[in-house]
Design a protein around this motif. Structure first.
Motif, PDB file in Angstrom:
ATOM      1  N   VAL A   1      36.436  38.087  30.149  1.00 29.31           N
ATOM      2  CA  VAL A   1      37.230  37.207  30.333  1.00 29.31           C
ATOM      3  C   VAL A   1      38.163  36.461  29.280  1.00 29.31           C
TER       4      VAL A   1
ATOM      5  N   TYR B   1      43.634  27.625  36.693  1.00 29.28           N
ATOM      6  CA  TYR B   1      42.533  28.340  36.970  1.00 29.28           C
ATOM      7  C   TYR B   1      42.714  29.632  37.679  1.00 29.28           C
TER       8      TYR B   1
ATOM      9  N   ASP C   1      39.459  42.078  39.437  1.00 33.62           N
ATOM     10  CA  ASP C   1      38.557  42.944  38.519  1.00 33.62           C
ATOM     11  C   ASP C   1      38.730  42.511  37.132  1.00 33.62           C
TER      12      ASP C   1
ATOM     13  N   HIS D   1      42.242  33.375  39.501  1.00 35.69           N
ATOM     14  CA  HIS D   1      41.535  34.400  40.068  1.00 35.69           C
ATOM     15  C   HIS D   1      41.836  35.719  39.827  1.00 35.69           C
TER      16      HIS D   1
ATOM     17  N   ARG E   1      34.478  43.671  39.871  1.00 36.65           N
ATOM     18  CA  ARG E   1      33.899  42.319  39.441  1.00 36.65           C
ATOM     19  C   ARG E   1      35.065  41.082  39.395  1.00 36.65           C
ATOM     20  N   PRO E   2      35.039  40.703  40.645  1.00 37.34           N
ATOM     21  CA  PRO E   2      36.083  39.348  40.666  1.00 37.34           C
ATOM     22  C   PRO E   2      35.509  38.316  39.974  1.00 37.34           C
ATOM     23  N   GLY E   3      36.314  37.421  39.550  1.00 38.49           N
ATOM     24  CA  GLY E   3      36.073  36.312  38.791  1.00 38.49           C
ATOM     25  C   GLY E   3      37.039  35.283  38.774  1.00 38.49           C
ATOM     26  N   ILE E   4      36.700  33.845  38.271  1.00 36.88           N
ATOM     27  CA  ILE E   4      37.619  32.761  38.248  1.00 36.88           C
ATOM     28  C   ILE E   4      37.595  32.408  36.814  1.00 36.88           C
ATOM     29  N   PHE E   5      38.576  32.345  36.256  1.00 42.02           N
ATOM     30  CA  PHE E   5      38.286  31.720  34.772  1.00 42.02           C
ATOM     31  C   PHE E   5      39.437  30.757  34.674  1.00 42.02           C
TER      32      PHE E   5
END
Length: 158
Positions: free
Chosen positions: A138, A129, A134, A131, A87-91
């Protein structure tokens, strides 16, 4: 801190000259006793005792090595799994670091850890920020970075 290091070297050379022994062992004895003298007079200096910073840098290095191994194992698990369930994501990570070099060190440590990459630093240098390849939670990722890298960097710089 630099003044304390130079003073310790100076005391080590003075020890060598006064003992009339110019060997490496005499230098290290002088360095040790000079460190004890600087430690005894540490409250007369503006900064804390410099060996505490050296220990903090070594601690930061070991924290990075541990995080590097853990990140490599997690990336290996994702790559070798039969189904891609990542589950890639940017936080966004709000940082308490203030100096430019502290933020640079934090960004580099995050980027050097497999599976994460710092994409951008905000204009006010308060938000990074990131990336993640996985990411399950968060908030847990934020806490992990704050409790490991950021805490260790603060220990080095303060």
């Amino acid at each position: 801190m630099a003044f304390q290091i130079l003073l310790n070297f100076f005391l080590a050379f003075i020890w060598m000259f006064l003992s009339n022994d110019y060997s490496t062992l005499a230098f290290f004895k002088g360095y040790f006793f000079g460190g004890l003298i600087i430690f005894a007079f540490r409250k007369f200096f503006d900064h804390r005792f410099y060996l505490l910073n050296v220990i903090a840098v070594i601690n930061l290095f070991f924290i990075f090595c541990i995080e590097l191994v853990k990140a490599n194992i997690s990336v290996l698990k994702v790559i070798l799994s039969p189904k891609l369930t990542m589950r890639p994501g940017i936080f966004a990570l709000e940082t308490e670091l203030e100096k430019d070099w502290e933020i640079t060190i934090l960004s580099n440590l995050i980027t050097l850890t497999p599976g994460t990459l710092v994409l951008e630093v905000s204009e006010d240098n308060k938000t990074l920020y990131i990336h993640a390849m996985d990411i399950e939670d968060v908030e847990q990722a934020r806490l992990d970075i704050k409790n490991s890298f950021e805490k260790a960097i603060k220990e080095v710089s303060r």
